[in-house]
Write a protein that holds these residues in place. Structure first.
Motif, PDB file in Angstrom:
ATOM      1  N   PHE A  53       0.781  -1.140  -0.012  1.00 50.20           N
ATOM      2  CA  PHE A  53       0.086  -0.054  -0.191  1.00 50.20           C
ATOM      3  C   PHE A  53       0.977   1.309  -0.152  1.00 50.20           C
ATOM      4  O   PHE A  53       1.790   1.095   1.031  1.00 50.20           O
ATOM      5  CB  PHE A  53      -0.835   0.076   1.498  1.00 50.20           C
ATOM      6  CG  PHE A  53      -1.580  -1.214   1.248  1.00 50.20           C
ATOM      7  CD1 PHE A  53      -3.074  -1.251   0.560  1.00 50.20           C
ATOM      8  CD2 PHE A  53      -1.421  -2.353   2.128  1.00 50.20           C
ATOM      9  CE1 PHE A  53      -3.766  -2.409   0.776  1.00 50.20           C
ATOM     10  CE2 PHE A  53      -2.477  -3.501   2.178  1.00 50.20           C
ATOM     11  CZ  PHE A  53      -3.459  -3.397   1.454  1.00 50.20           C
ATOM     12  N   TYR A  54       0.594   2.258  -0.775  1.00 46.96           N
ATOM     13  CA  TYR A  54       1.148   3.510  -0.918  1.00 46.96           C
ATOM     14  C   TYR A  54       0.662   4.775  -0.926  1.00 46.96           C
ATOM     15  O   TYR A  54      -0.614   4.595  -1.160  1.00 46.96           O
ATOM     16  CB  TYR A  54       2.114   3.587  -2.340  1.00 46.96           C
ATOM     17  CG  TYR A  54       3.101   2.372  -2.445  1.00 46.96           C
ATOM     18  CD1 TYR A  54       4.344   2.546  -2.024  1.00 46.96           C
ATOM     19  CD2 TYR A  54       2.918   1.272  -3.158  1.00 46.96           C
ATOM     20  CE1 TYR A  54       5.390   1.503  -2.186  1.00 46.96           C
ATOM     21  CE2 TYR A  54       3.868   0.265  -3.368  1.00 46.96           C
ATOM     22  CZ  TYR A  54       5.238   0.443  -2.717  1.00 46.96           C
ATOM     23  OH  TYR A  54       6.052  -0.562  -2.753  1.00 46.96           O
ATOM     24  N   VAL A  55       1.327   5.530  -0.618  1.00 49.42           N
ATOM     25  CA  VAL A  55       0.350   7.057  -0.311  1.00 49.42           C
ATOM     26  C   VAL A  55      -0.144   7.422  -1.934  1.00 49.42           C
ATOM     27  O   VAL A  55       0.573   6.976  -3.005  1.00 49.42           O
ATOM     28  CB  VAL A  55       1.396   8.131   0.009  1.00 49.42           C
ATOM     29  CG1 VAL A  55       0.916   9.471  -0.046  1.00 49.42           C
ATOM     30  CG2 VAL A  55       1.969   7.936   1.394  1.00 49.42           C
ATOM     31  N   GLY A  56      -1.329   7.651  -1.778  1.00 42.81           N
ATOM     32  CA  GLY A  56      -2.048   7.845  -3.269  1.00 42.81           C
ATOM     33  C   GLY A  56      -2.961   6.767  -3.651  1.00 42.81           C
ATOM     34  O   GLY A  56      -4.086   6.820  -4.210  1.00 42.81           O
ATOM     35  N   ASP A  57      -2.682   5.418  -2.937  1.00 42.03           N
ATOM     36  CA  ASP A  57      -3.593   4.323  -3.210  1.00 42.03           C
ATOM     37  C   ASP A  57      -5.256   4.530  -2.563  1.00 42.03           C
ATOM     38  O   ASP A  57      -5.202   5.482  -1.547  1.00 42.03           O
ATOM     39  CB  ASP A  57      -3.055   3.035  -2.606  1.00 42.03           C
ATOM     40  CG  ASP A  57      -1.884   2.784  -3.587  1.00 42.03           C
ATOM     41  OD1 ASP A  57      -1.728   2.991  -4.854  1.00 42.03           O
ATOM     42  OD2 ASP A  57      -1.195   1.627  -3.065  1.00 42.03           O
ATOM     43  N   ASN A  58      -6.049   3.828  -2.720  1.00 46.36           N
ATOM     44  CA  ASN A  58      -7.338   3.774  -1.923  1.00 46.36           C
ATOM     45  C   ASN A  58      -7.794   2.619  -1.552  1.00 46.36           C
ATOM     46  O   ASN A  58      -7.243   1.670  -2.292  1.00 46.36           O
ATOM     47  CB  ASN A  58      -8.465   4.495  -3.001  1.00 46.36           C
ATOM     48  CG  ASN A  58      -8.236   5.819  -3.162  1.00 46.36           C
ATOM     49  OD1 ASN A  58      -7.981   6.881  -2.763  1.00 46.36           O
ATOM     50  ND2 ASN A  58      -8.168   5.917  -4.928  1.00 46.36           N
ATOM     51  N   VAL A 104     -14.854   5.027   0.301  1.00 46.07           N
ATOM     52  CA  VAL A 104     -13.471   5.065  -0.675  1.00 46.07           C
ATOM     53  C   VAL A 104     -12.443   5.911   0.735  1.00 46.07           C
ATOM     54  O   VAL A 104     -12.853   7.122   0.996  1.00 46.07           O
ATOM     55  CB  VAL A 104     -13.477   5.823  -1.619  1.00 46.07           C
ATOM     56  CG1 VAL A 104     -12.114   5.835  -2.251  1.00 46.07           C
ATOM     57  CG2 VAL A 104     -14.294   4.721  -2.745  1.00 46.07           C
ATOM     58  N   ILE A 105     -11.462   5.304   1.020  1.00 48.37           N
ATOM     59  CA  ILE A 105     -10.320   6.102   1.832  1.00 48.37           C
ATOM     60  C   ILE A 105      -9.118   6.289   1.251  1.00 48.37           C
ATOM     61  O   ILE A 105      -8.486   5.264   0.939  1.00 48.37           O
ATOM     62  CB  ILE A 105     -10.322   5.417   3.149  1.00 48.37           C
ATOM     63  CG1 ILE A 105     -11.471   5.102   4.051  1.00 48.37           C
ATOM     64  CG2 ILE A 105      -9.185   5.879   4.116  1.00 48.37           C
ATOM     65  CD1 ILE A 105     -11.426   4.187   5.340  1.00 48.37           C
ATOM     66  N   ASN A 106      -8.891   7.689   1.027  1.00 52.33           N
ATOM     67  CA  ASN A 106      -7.666   7.614   0.086  1.00 52.33           C
ATOM     68  C   ASN A 106      -6.390   7.463   1.153  1.00 52.33           C
ATOM     69  O   ASN A 106      -6.497   8.243   2.399  1.00 52.33           O
ATOM     70  CB  ASN A 106      -7.669   9.018  -0.426  1.00 52.33           C
ATOM     71  CG  ASN A 106      -6.198   9.493  -0.949  1.00 52.33           C
ATOM     72  OD1 ASN A 106      -5.297  10.159  -0.341  1.00 52.33           O
ATOM     73  ND2 ASN A 106      -5.955   8.739  -2.145  1.00 52.33           N
ATOM     74  N   LEU A 107      -5.403   6.930   0.746  1.00 52.25           N
ATOM     75  CA  LEU A 107      -4.177   6.649   1.917  1.00 52.25           C
ATOM     76  C   LEU A 107      -3.362   7.763   1.535  1.00 52.25           C
ATOM     77  O   LEU A 107      -2.469   7.790   0.868  1.00 52.25           O
ATOM     78  CB  LEU A 107      -3.750   5.524   1.803  1.00 52.25           C
ATOM     79  CG  LEU A 107      -4.576   4.131   1.739  1.00 52.25           C
ATOM     80  CD1 LEU A 107      -3.837   2.897   1.271  1.00 52.25           C
ATOM     81  CD2 LEU A 107      -5.144   4.069   3.097  1.00 52.25           C
TER      82      LEU A 107
END
Length: 161
Positions: free
Chosen positions: A48-53, A91-94
């Motif tokens: 999981f990376y910043v910007g993924d959902n 939907v949660i944006n990481l």
């Protein structure tokens, strides 16, 4: 002239690239967000990376999603003031790196279900390529689209360099 065009292309790429490279993870894949699913097994092996959902799919009114801290995760309790997501298609944006914990706050779903998820989000700069997933059809088409976009961007950059 060529340098101003290159700058323009790079500016567009900087704006568009994060959305092209982001992955939508359907929590629980085809089972969705429900009881009797091992969400830690589901998350295992995924990056999981910043910007993924994270996409939580469930029947509206049957479950919810609460973002909690590590203690709340262990105790299946949300801190006072925690706002529950209840749409059934949350939907949660990481947006930031670090540890993230999510539980269902309905009845005893977290304790008995155990309907809870823990992940670690990596900074976007660590992402060598789009995040891998185990979802079959939707993810492979998304990854193919990303590869196509990246090929186009590299081709455009090749023209100017």
């Amino acid at each position: 002239m060529a340098s101003s065009q290159l700058f323009f292309v790079l500016a567009i790429l900087a704006i568009v690239a994060p959305s092209i490279l982001a992955t939508d993870f359907i929590v629980g894949d085809d089972k969705g967000w429900t009881i009797n699913v091992d969400y830690q097994a589901w998350a295992q092996g995924k990056l999981f990376y910043v910007g993924d959902n994270l996409v939580f799919n469930y029947p509206e009114g049957v479950h919810n999603v609460l973002k909690v801290n590590g203690t709340g995760f262990q105790e299946c309790a949300a801190p006072a003031g925690t706002v529950a997501l209840t749409s059934g298609k949350d939907v949660i944006n990481l947006a930031t790196p670090g540890r993230k914990w999510y539980i269902c706050g309905v009845s005893k779903h977290c304790e008995v279900g155990p309907q809870k998820l823990f992940i670690t989000v990596m900074p976007a700069s660590f992402a060598p390529s789009p995040s891998p997933t185990t979802s079959a059809a939707p993810t492979s088409s998304v990854n193919g689209a990303r590869l196509g976009w990246m090929t186009v961007v590299i081709g455009i950059l090749g023209i100017f360099i």
